[in-house]
Design a protein around this motif. Structure first.
Motif, PDB file in Angstrom:
ATOM      1  N   GLU A  27       8.320   1.300  11.531  1.00  0.00           N
ATOM      2  CA  GLU A  27       8.351   2.500  10.700  1.00  0.00           C
ATOM      3  C   GLU A  27       7.157   2.586   9.761  1.00  0.00           C
ATOM      4  OE1 GLU A  27      11.019   4.974  10.668  1.00  0.00           O
ATOM      5  OE2 GLU A  27      11.035   3.974  12.619  1.00  0.00           O
ATOM      6  N   ARG A  28       6.318   1.555   9.718  1.00  0.00           N
ATOM      7  CA  ARG A  28       5.265   1.433   8.732  1.00  0.00           C
ATOM      8  C   ARG A  28       4.335   2.647   8.688  1.00  0.00           C
ATOM      9  NH1 ARG A  28       1.074   1.887   6.739  1.00  0.00           N
ATOM     10  NH2 ARG A  28      -0.597   0.444   6.261  1.00  0.00           N
ATOM     11  N   GLY A  29       3.945   3.188   9.858  1.00  0.00           N
ATOM     12  CA  GLY A  29       2.977   4.273   9.903  1.00  0.00           C
ATOM     13  C   GLY A  29       3.451   5.563   9.266  1.00  0.00           C
ATOM     14  N   ARG A  30       4.761   5.710   9.091  1.00  0.00           N
ATOM     15  CA  ARG A  30       5.299   6.932   8.513  1.00  0.00           C
ATOM     16  C   ARG A  30       5.194   6.956   6.999  1.00  0.00           C
ATOM     17  NH1 ARG A  30      11.276   7.423  10.149  1.00  0.00           N
ATOM     18  NH2 ARG A  30      11.031   9.298   8.872  1.00  0.00           N
ATOM     19  N   PHE A  31       4.935   5.819   6.374  1.00  0.00           N
ATOM     20  CA  PHE A  31       5.089   5.720   4.934  1.00  0.00           C
ATOM     21  C   PHE A  31       3.780   5.566   4.171  1.00  0.00           C
ATOM     22  CE2 PHE A  31       9.267   4.807   6.495  1.00  0.00           C
ATOM     23  CZ  PHE A  31      10.101   5.383   5.558  1.00  0.00           C
ATOM     24  N   GLY A  32       2.668   5.337   4.820  1.00  0.00           N
ATOM     25  CA  GLY A  32       1.426   5.289   4.076  1.00  0.00           C
ATOM     26  C   GLY A  32       0.562   4.095   4.413  1.00  0.00           C
ATOM     27  N   GLN A  33      -0.328   3.772   3.485  1.00  0.00           N
ATOM     28  CA  GLN A  33      -1.303   2.723   3.676  1.00  0.00           C
ATOM     29  C   GLN A  33      -1.251   1.757   2.505  1.00  0.00           C
ATOM     30  OE1 GLN A  33      -4.678   5.555   4.095  1.00  0.00           O
ATOM     31  NE2 GLN A  33      -5.075   4.507   6.015  1.00  0.00           N
ATOM     32  N   ASN A  34      -1.697   0.523   2.751  1.00  0.00           N
ATOM     33  CA  ASN A  34      -1.814  -0.405   1.631  1.00  0.00           C
ATOM     34  C   ASN A  34      -3.241  -0.361   1.081  1.00  0.00           C
ATOM     35  OD1 ASN A  34      -3.456  -2.279   3.157  1.00  0.00           O
ATOM     36  ND2 ASN A  34      -1.585  -2.978   4.159  1.00  0.00           N
ATOM     37  N   HIS A  35      -3.452  -1.071  -0.004  1.00  0.00           N
ATOM     38  CA  HIS A  35      -4.742  -0.997  -0.681  1.00  0.00           C
ATOM     39  C   HIS A  35      -5.884  -1.536   0.171  1.00  0.00           C
ATOM     40  CE1 HIS A  35      -2.849  -0.791  -4.989  1.00  0.00           C
ATOM     41  NE2 HIS A  35      -2.570   0.253  -4.248  1.00  0.00           N
ATOM     42  N   GLN A  36      -5.626  -2.557   0.959  1.00  0.00           N
ATOM     43  CA  GLN A  36      -6.687  -3.095   1.809  1.00  0.00           C
ATOM     44  C   GLN A  36      -7.199  -2.040   2.772  1.00  0.00           C
ATOM     45  OE1 GLN A  36      -3.823  -4.672   1.176  1.00  0.00           O
ATOM     46  NE2 GLN A  36      -4.488  -6.505   0.067  1.00  0.00           N
ATOM     47  N   GLU A  37      -6.291  -1.287   3.351  1.00  0.00           N
ATOM     48  CA  GLU A  37      -6.687  -0.222   4.284  1.00  0.00           C
ATOM     49  C   GLU A  37      -7.390   0.911   3.557  1.00  0.00           C
ATOM     50  OE1 GLU A  37      -3.113  -0.582   7.575  1.00  0.00           O
ATOM     51  OE2 GLU A  37      -2.697   0.346   5.637  1.00  0.00           O
ATOM     52  N   LEU A  38      -6.873   1.276   2.393  1.00  0.00           N
ATOM     53  CA  LEU A  38      -7.431   2.404   1.658  1.00  0.00           C
ATOM     54  C   LEU A  38      -8.841   2.111   1.163  1.00  0.00           C
ATOM     55  CD1 LEU A  38      -6.988   5.212   0.336  1.00  0.00           C
ATOM     56  CD2 LEU A  38      -6.197   3.985  -1.694  1.00  0.00           C
ATOM     57  N   PHE A  39      -9.043   0.956   0.535  1.00  0.00           N
ATOM     58  CA  PHE A  39     -10.344   0.647  -0.055  1.00  0.00           C
ATOM     59  C   PHE A  39     -11.368   0.269   1.012  1.00  0.00           C
ATOM     60  CE2 PHE A  39      -7.947   0.860  -3.844  1.00  0.00           C
ATOM     61  CZ  PHE A  39      -8.811   0.909  -4.912  1.00  0.00           C
ATOM     62  N   ALA A  40     -10.916  -0.340   2.107  1.00  0.00           N
ATOM     63  CA  ALA A  40     -11.778  -0.620   3.264  1.00  0.00           C
ATOM     64  C   ALA A  40     -13.124  -1.231   2.859  1.00  0.00           C
ATOM     65  CB  ALA A  40     -11.999   0.661   4.074  1.00  0.00           C
ATOM     66  N   GLY A  41     -13.068  -2.232   1.987  1.00  0.00           N
ATOM     67  CA  GLY A  41     -14.298  -2.904   1.580  1.00  0.00           C
ATOM     68  C   GLY A  41     -14.964  -2.318   0.368  1.00  0.00           C
ATOM     69  N   ARG A  42     -14.524  -1.151  -0.085  1.00  0.00           N
ATOM     70  CA  ARG A  42     -15.067  -0.569  -1.317  1.00  0.00           C
ATOM     71  C   ARG A  42     -14.298  -1.140  -2.505  1.00  0.00           C
ATOM     72  NH1 ARG A  42     -14.332   3.557   2.381  1.00  0.00           N
ATOM     73  NH2 ARG A  42     -12.246   3.889   1.513  1.00  0.00           N
ATOM     74  N   GLY A  43     -14.920  -1.121  -3.674  1.00  0.00           N
ATOM     75  CA  GLY A  43     -14.231  -1.550  -4.878  1.00  0.00           C
ATOM     76  C   GLY A  43     -13.914  -3.029  -4.895  1.00  0.00           C
ATOM     77  N   HIS A  51      -6.867   4.438 -12.059  1.00  0.00           N
ATOM     78  CA  HIS A  51      -8.100   5.216 -11.914  1.00  0.00           C
ATOM     79  C   HIS A  51      -8.859   4.783 -10.657  1.00  0.00           C
ATOM     80  CE1 HIS A  51      -8.086   5.771 -16.558  1.00  0.00           C
ATOM     81  NE2 HIS A  51      -7.448   6.761 -15.962  1.00  0.00           N
ATOM     82  N   ALA A  52      -8.875   3.494 -10.383  1.00  0.00           N
ATOM     83  CA  ALA A  52      -9.539   3.000  -9.172  1.00  0.00           C
ATOM     84  C   ALA A  52      -8.833   3.514  -7.928  1.00  0.00           C
ATOM     85  CB  ALA A  52      -9.569   1.476  -9.173  1.00  0.00           C
ATOM     86  N   ILE A  53      -7.511   3.482  -7.937  1.00  0.00           N
ATOM     87  CA  ILE A  53      -6.749   3.966  -6.775  1.00  0.00           C
ATOM     88  C   ILE A  53      -6.997   5.451  -6.566  1.00  0.00           C
ATOM     89  CG2 ILE A  53      -4.429   4.258  -5.833  1.00  0.00           C
ATOM     90  CD1 ILE A  53      -3.668   1.749  -7.531  1.00  0.00           C
ATOM     91  N   GLU A  54      -6.981   6.229  -7.658  1.00  0.00           N
ATOM     92  CA  GLU A  54      -7.279   7.665  -7.557  1.00  0.00           C
ATOM     93  C   GLU A  54      -8.632   7.911  -6.888  1.00  0.00           C
ATOM     94  OE1 GLU A  54      -7.257  10.066 -11.013  1.00  0.00           O
ATOM     95  OE2 GLU A  54      -5.240   9.486 -11.661  1.00  0.00           O
ATOM     96  N   SER A  55      -9.579   7.061  -7.177  1.00  0.00           N
ATOM     97  CA  SER A  55     -10.944   7.286  -6.682  1.00  0.00           C
ATOM     98  C   SER A  55     -11.057   7.116  -5.171  1.00  0.00           C
ATOM     99  CB  SER A  55     -11.922   6.325  -7.381  1.00  0.00           C
ATOM    100  OG  SER A  55     -11.830   5.001  -6.850  1.00  0.00           O
ATOM    101  N   GLN A  56     -10.012   6.592  -4.528  1.00  0.00           N
ATOM    102  CA  GLN A  56     -10.077   6.314  -3.096  1.00  0.00           C
ATOM    103  C   GLN A  56      -9.065   7.107  -2.268  1.00  0.00           C
ATOM    104  OE1 GLN A  56     -12.543   4.138  -1.868  1.00  0.00           O
ATOM    105  NE2 GLN A  56     -13.155   4.418  -4.015  1.00  0.00           N
ATOM    106  N   LEU A  57      -8.193   7.876  -2.890  1.00  0.00           N
ATOM    107  CA  LEU A  57      -7.102   8.510  -2.144  1.00  0.00           C
ATOM    108  C   LEU A  57      -7.577   9.502  -1.091  1.00  0.00           C
ATOM    109  CD1 LEU A  57      -4.305   9.099  -4.820  1.00  0.00           C
ATOM    110  CD2 LEU A  57      -4.455   7.322  -3.078  1.00  0.00           C
TER     111      LEU A  57
END
Length: 206
Positions: A27-43, A51-57
């Motif tokens: 069911e994981r794909g229905r609910f979102g992403q974790n920070h590792q996936e979102l930042f993808a090497g940035r930050g 504020h950091a999370i907002e900058s990557q959404l």
């Protein structure tokens, strides 16, 4: 933290520090992403800085061009329709608060949210020659992915620095909850809106 559009578009996305695969399985794909996936090497991870999370959404895979950003302490108390948040022509609406951004220069005494508001004000003033004076209501924030990507490119130094702060920092900007609204408005892609809301400060003994 949450970024999504509700039932009117592509569903909701939830951001979390937890590795979702272990908890949700298929069911994981229905609910979102974790920070590792979102930042993808940035930050810099792990991060505890909203504020950091907002900058990557806007990097969420599959996120619609028009979406709503809701902080994790915001709820919708009744059914809503897209025209509360967007114009028929696709402009985002913003909901300015009666609360003012402190006119004093940024100082070490400022709360992180106030420092970010003052940093936003400086960017807006330097770019457009206009003075940002009002905060935004603590409500859902209508957003456009292309506008945020443009801000990321135009103010890359500030976005990158914010993404790299693991805790709230005096140099942060507040990208989704304030800066994008003024930027979109001053580039003809946002309009003032009206919304009914209630704000409960749980730290207020009154």
């Amino acid at each position: 933290r949450s970024g999504g559009r509700g039932r009117h578009r592509r569903g909701a996305q939830r951001m979390t520090r937890t590795v979702l695969d272990d908890l949700l399985g298929a069911e994981r794909g229905r609910f979102g992403q974790n920070h590792q996936e979102l930042f993808a090497g940035r930050g810099e991870l792990p991060t505890f800085n909203s504020h950091a999370i907002e900058s990557q959404l806007h990097h969420i895979d599959g996120l619609a061009e028009h979406f709503l950003y809701l902080n994790d302490d915001v709820i919708l108390g009744r059914p809503v329709t897209p025209n509360l948040f967007f114009t028929p022509g696709g402009l985002t609406k913003f909901f300015a608060s009666a609360a003012r951004v402190d006119t004093a220069p940024r100082s070490a005494r400022d709360r992180p949210a106030d420092s970010a508001a003052k940093n936003n004000r400086r960017l807006i003033q330097e770019t457009f020659g206009r003075m940002l004076t009002r905060k935004m209501m603590h409500t859902p924030h209508p957003s456009r992915r292309s506008v945020i990507a443009e801000i990321e490119q135009r103010f890359a130094e500030h976005v990158d620095a914010t993404a790299g702060h693991q805790f709230r920092h005096p140099d942060d900007i507040a990208l989704l909850s304030s800066l994008q609204q003024y930027y979109a408005y001053l580039t003809g892609r946002a309009a003032p809106g009206e919304i009914r809301y209630s704000y409960a400060d749980l730290a207020d003994p009154g």
